[in-house]
Design a protein around this motif. Sequence first.
Motif, PDB file in Angstrom:
ATOM      1  N   THR A  76       0.940  -1.176   0.131  1.00 21.33           N
ATOM      2  CA  THR A  76      -0.083  -0.188  -0.044  1.00 21.33           C
ATOM      3  C   THR A  76       0.846   1.425  -0.072  1.00 21.33           C
ATOM      4  OG1 THR A  76      -0.052   0.376   2.571  1.00 21.33           O
ATOM      5  CG2 THR A  76      -1.756  -1.333   1.235  1.00 21.33           C
ATOM      6  N   PRO A  77       0.492   2.433  -0.336  1.00 24.18           N
ATOM      7  CA  PRO A  77       1.065   3.643  -0.429  1.00 24.18           C
ATOM      8  C   PRO A  77       1.825   3.941   0.692  1.00 24.18           C
ATOM      9  CG  PRO A  77      -0.692   4.000  -1.879  1.00 24.18           C
ATOM     10  CD  PRO A  77      -0.708   2.504  -1.247  1.00 24.18           C
ATOM     11  N   ARG A  78       0.774   3.744   1.879  1.00 20.00           N
ATOM     12  CA  ARG A  78       1.358   4.029   3.286  1.00 20.00           C
ATOM     13  C   ARG A  78       2.368   3.125   3.510  1.00 20.00           C
ATOM     14  NH1 ARG A  78      -0.138   2.799   8.453  1.00 20.00           N
ATOM     15  NH2 ARG A  78      -1.535   1.145   8.010  1.00 20.00           N
ATOM     16  N   PHE A  79       2.414   1.833   3.483  1.00 19.95           N
ATOM     17  CA  PHE A  79       3.410   0.944   3.948  1.00 19.95           C
ATOM     18  C   PHE A  79       4.561   1.112   3.032  1.00 19.95           C
ATOM     19  CE2 PHE A  79       0.833  -2.911   5.733  1.00 19.95           C
ATOM     20  CZ  PHE A  79       0.363  -2.133   6.724  1.00 19.95           C
ATOM     21  N   MET A  80       4.451   1.567   1.693  1.00 19.19           N
ATOM     22  CA  MET A  80       5.705   1.763   0.924  1.00 19.19           C
ATOM     23  C   MET A  80       6.451   3.103   1.646  1.00 19.19           C
ATOM     24  SD  MET A  80       5.874  -0.573  -1.317  1.00 19.19           S
ATOM     25  CE  MET A  80       6.450  -0.178  -3.106  1.00 19.19           C
ATOM     26  N   ARG A  81       5.790   4.190   2.068  1.00 20.55           N
ATOM     27  CA  ARG A  81       6.196   5.337   2.381  1.00 20.55           C
ATOM     28  C   ARG A  81       6.965   5.057   3.875  1.00 20.55           C
ATOM     29  NH1 ARG A  81       7.609  10.549   2.218  1.00 20.55           N
ATOM     30  NH2 ARG A  81       6.923  10.596  -0.040  1.00 20.55           N
ATOM     31  N   GLU A  82       6.152   4.253   4.806  1.00 20.92           N
ATOM     32  CA  GLU A  82       6.929   4.202   6.002  1.00 20.92           C
ATOM     33  C   GLU A  82       8.120   2.947   5.762  1.00 20.92           C
ATOM     34  OE1 GLU A  82       2.719   4.326   8.397  1.00 20.92           O
ATOM     35  OE2 GLU A  82       3.612   2.408   8.057  1.00 20.92           O
ATOM     36  N   GLY A  83       7.983   2.132   5.117  1.00 21.39           N
ATOM     37  CA  GLY A  83       8.949   1.303   4.789  1.00 21.39           C
ATOM     38  C   GLY A  83      10.438   1.922   4.225  1.00 21.39           C
ATOM     39  N   THR A  84      10.115   2.761   3.201  1.00 18.55           N
ATOM     40  CA  THR A  84      11.117   3.634   2.677  1.00 18.55           C
ATOM     41  C   THR A  84      11.864   4.583   3.651  1.00 18.55           C
ATOM     42  OG1 THR A  84      10.298   3.782   0.425  1.00 18.55           O
ATOM     43  CG2 THR A  84      11.884   5.407   1.092  1.00 18.55           C
ATOM     44  N   GLU A  85      10.949   5.223   4.658  1.00 15.56           N
ATOM     45  CA  GLU A  85      11.729   6.321   5.546  1.00 15.56           C
ATOM     46  C   GLU A  85      12.218   5.021   6.688  1.00 15.56           C
ATOM     47  OE1 GLU A  85       7.982   7.797   6.687  1.00 15.56           O
ATOM     48  OE2 GLU A  85       8.133   9.500   5.433  1.00 15.56           O
ATOM     49  N   HIS A  86      11.675   4.063   7.013  1.00 14.86           N
ATOM     50  CA  HIS A  86      12.271   3.161   8.008  1.00 14.86           C
ATOM     51  C   HIS A  86      13.726   2.853   7.783  1.00 14.86           C
ATOM     52  CE1 HIS A  86      13.159   0.103  10.824  1.00 14.86           C
ATOM     53  NE2 HIS A  86      13.237  -0.825   9.980  1.00 14.86           N
ATOM     54  N   VAL A  87      13.869   2.304   6.479  1.00 17.78           N
ATOM     55  CA  VAL A  87      15.351   1.743   6.022  1.00 17.78           C
ATOM     56  C   VAL A  87      16.159   2.894   5.917  1.00 17.78           C
ATOM     57  CG1 VAL A  87      14.750  -0.235   4.643  1.00 17.78           C
ATOM     58  CG2 VAL A  87      14.727   1.683   3.438  1.00 17.78           C
ATOM     59  N   LEU A  88      15.718   4.364   5.354  1.00 17.39           N
ATOM     60  CA  LEU A  88      16.763   5.332   5.236  1.00 17.39           C
ATOM     61  C   LEU A  88      17.238   5.661   6.825  1.00 17.39           C
ATOM     62  CD1 LEU A  88      14.824   7.621   2.865  1.00 17.39           C
ATOM     63  CD2 LEU A  88      17.014   6.647   2.362  1.00 17.39           C
ATOM     64  N   ALA A  89      16.291   5.505   7.753  1.00 17.85           N
ATOM     65  CA  ALA A  89      16.638   6.077   9.048  1.00 17.85           C
ATOM     66  C   ALA A  89      17.434   4.776   9.415  1.00 17.85           C
ATOM     67  CB  ALA A  89      15.336   6.071   9.966  1.00 17.85           C
ATOM     68  N   GLU A  90      17.283   3.736   9.329  1.00 17.96           N
ATOM     69  CA  GLU A  90      18.482   2.550   9.678  1.00 17.96           C
ATOM     70  C   GLU A  90      19.502   2.729   9.028  1.00 17.96           C
ATOM     71  OE1 GLU A  90      17.450  -0.550  11.783  1.00 17.96           O
ATOM     72  OE2 GLU A  90      16.539   1.508  12.396  1.00 17.96           O
ATOM     73  N   ALA A  91      19.663   3.130   8.018  1.00 16.93           N
ATOM     74  CA  ALA A  91      20.891   3.492   7.302  1.00 16.93           C
ATOM     75  C   ALA A  91      21.719   4.662   7.781  1.00 16.93           C
ATOM     76  CB  ALA A  91      20.925   3.666   5.652  1.00 16.93           C
ATOM     77  N   ALA A  92      20.832   5.699   8.270  1.00 21.84           N
ATOM     78  CA  ALA A  92      21.475   6.828   8.799  1.00 21.84           C
ATOM     79  C   ALA A  92      21.979   6.301  10.292  1.00 21.84           C
ATOM     80  CB  ALA A  92      20.568   7.899   9.018  1.00 21.84           C
ATOM     81  N   ALA A  93      21.315   5.518  10.985  1.00 24.76           N
ATOM     82  CA  ALA A  93      21.672   5.029  12.279  1.00 24.76           C
ATOM     83  C   ALA A  93      23.021   4.219  11.870  1.00 24.76           C
ATOM     84  CB  ALA A  93      20.807   4.444  12.974  1.00 24.76           C
ATOM     85  N   GLY A  94      23.488   3.661  11.030  1.00 23.49           N
ATOM     86  CA  GLY A  94      24.480   2.740  10.719  1.00 23.49           C
ATOM     87  C   GLY A  94      23.975   1.312  11.137  1.00 23.49           C
ATOM     88  N   ARG A  95      22.621   1.049  11.036  1.00 27.82           N
ATOM     89  CA  ARG A  95      22.370  -0.305  11.323  1.00 27.82           C
ATOM     90  C   ARG A  95      21.986  -1.105  10.157  1.00 27.82           C
ATOM     91  NH1 ARG A  95      19.995   2.485  15.802  1.00 27.82           N
ATOM     92  NH2 ARG A  95      17.837   2.683  14.473  1.00 27.82           N
ATOM     93  N   LEU A  96      22.214  -0.795   8.736  1.00 25.87           N
ATOM     94  CA  LEU A  96      21.418  -1.103   7.848  1.00 25.87           C
ATOM     95  C   LEU A  96      22.474  -0.713   6.433  1.00 25.87           C
ATOM     96  CD1 LEU A  96      19.450  -3.178   6.330  1.00 25.87           C
ATOM     97  CD2 LEU A  96      18.026  -0.937   5.883  1.00 25.87           C
ATOM     98  N   ARG A  97      23.034  -1.601   5.607  1.00 28.93           N
ATOM     99  CA  ARG A  97      23.789  -1.133   4.468  1.00 28.93           C
ATOM    100  C   ARG A  97      23.508  -2.032   3.167  1.00 28.93           C
ATOM    101  NH1 ARG A  97      28.274  -4.203   2.908  1.00 28.93           N
ATOM    102  NH2 ARG A  97      28.750  -6.086   4.300  1.00 28.93           N
ATOM    103  N   PRO A  98      22.989  -1.226   2.288  1.00 19.53           N
ATOM    104  CA  PRO A  98      22.781  -2.009   0.994  1.00 19.53           C
ATOM    105  C   PRO A  98      24.219  -2.335   0.411  1.00 19.53           C
ATOM    106  CG  PRO A  98      22.552   0.408   0.478  1.00 19.53           C
ATOM    107  CD  PRO A  98      22.913   0.280   2.012  1.00 19.53           C
ATOM    108  N   VAL A  99      24.028  -3.356  -0.211  1.00 19.64           N
ATOM    109  CA  VAL A  99      25.427  -4.120  -1.114  1.00 19.64           C
ATOM    110  C   VAL A  99      25.356  -3.433  -2.327  1.00 19.64           C
ATOM    111  CG1 VAL A  99      26.303  -6.005  -1.873  1.00 19.64           C
ATOM    112  CG2 VAL A  99      25.403  -5.943   0.474  1.00 19.64           C
TER     113      VAL A  99
END
Length: 310
Positions: free
Chosen positions: A257-280
């Motif tokens: 859903t649009p809401r889940f997609m936006r929340e998901g994108t914001e979540h992974v960006l925040a996790e990356a900013a916190a150093g807890r997630l890195r894309p390969v």
Amino acid sequence: MWLTEFGGPEVLVAGDAPDPVPGDGQVLIQVAYANITFVETQVRAGTMDMFKLEPPAIPGNGVGGVVRAVGAGVDQAWLGKRVITSVGGSGGYAELAVAAAEGLYEVPGGVELDVAVALLADGRTAAVLLRTAGVRAGERVLVEAAAGGVGSLLVQLAKAAGASVVAAAGGERKLELARELGADAAVDYREPGWSKAAGPVDVVFDGVGGAVGREAFGLLGEGGRMLSYGLASGEAAGVPEEDAKARGVSLVQPQYTPRFMREGTEHVLAEAAAGRLRPVIGQRFPLERAADAHAAIETRGTVGKTLLEV
């Protein structure tokens, strides 16, 4: 890059186009990186009916760059900001692209633009898959195509949720990458009997489909969940609903859903900013070598994300 006709990677040809102009509610982005997905290789080949382009067209959907102009009704504060966004299914493989302002995500400080672009499509997909599956601490999760763009993120997100992760991929290079990302076990799904080595699981994230997906389904028992997110094999797993019900397994449809997609994108960006997630980011190609990028993806010689550098 123009899609001149449907066919092999060679149908992607460099050329000029008029500079796009942002309309009402749109912005103009100076593109730094364009995202490539496996689906885009199928669109180029003419085998993906859901996302049909009519040649000649400029393919590409996910981009990251700097906002250079805004259309009517758009906040001027967007000017100069680093953003990632989708451009509606076409126009991404270019130096300039227009996109709806409502779909923009500002890239957090400390997150490089290429990292953010690598998280755009795959990160939100992984986040939605994990949320829909309801992965709980202590569960055992199988991630197919675990060295791919989505799979490599699913390994990390599932581990962060407290699950034990079994990574399935093809070849030692990809298995080693999955282990580096935190997988508790790794199995080569090209080897006979791989599912026995994987053992029983509670959740299957099926990014391959076909025979691999069907074999993975056999690892699920009562209360198990299977979610499909990719067709790397070229076909769906095609597990009959009645077979799933007989085993007490749920074939779960991801809720994009649009809401889940936006929340998901914001979540992974925040996790990356916190150093807890890195894309390969396994491969980078100049924009004019988009054909080579598509060829690399189709031969399964890639790991993680493939980006075009503009």
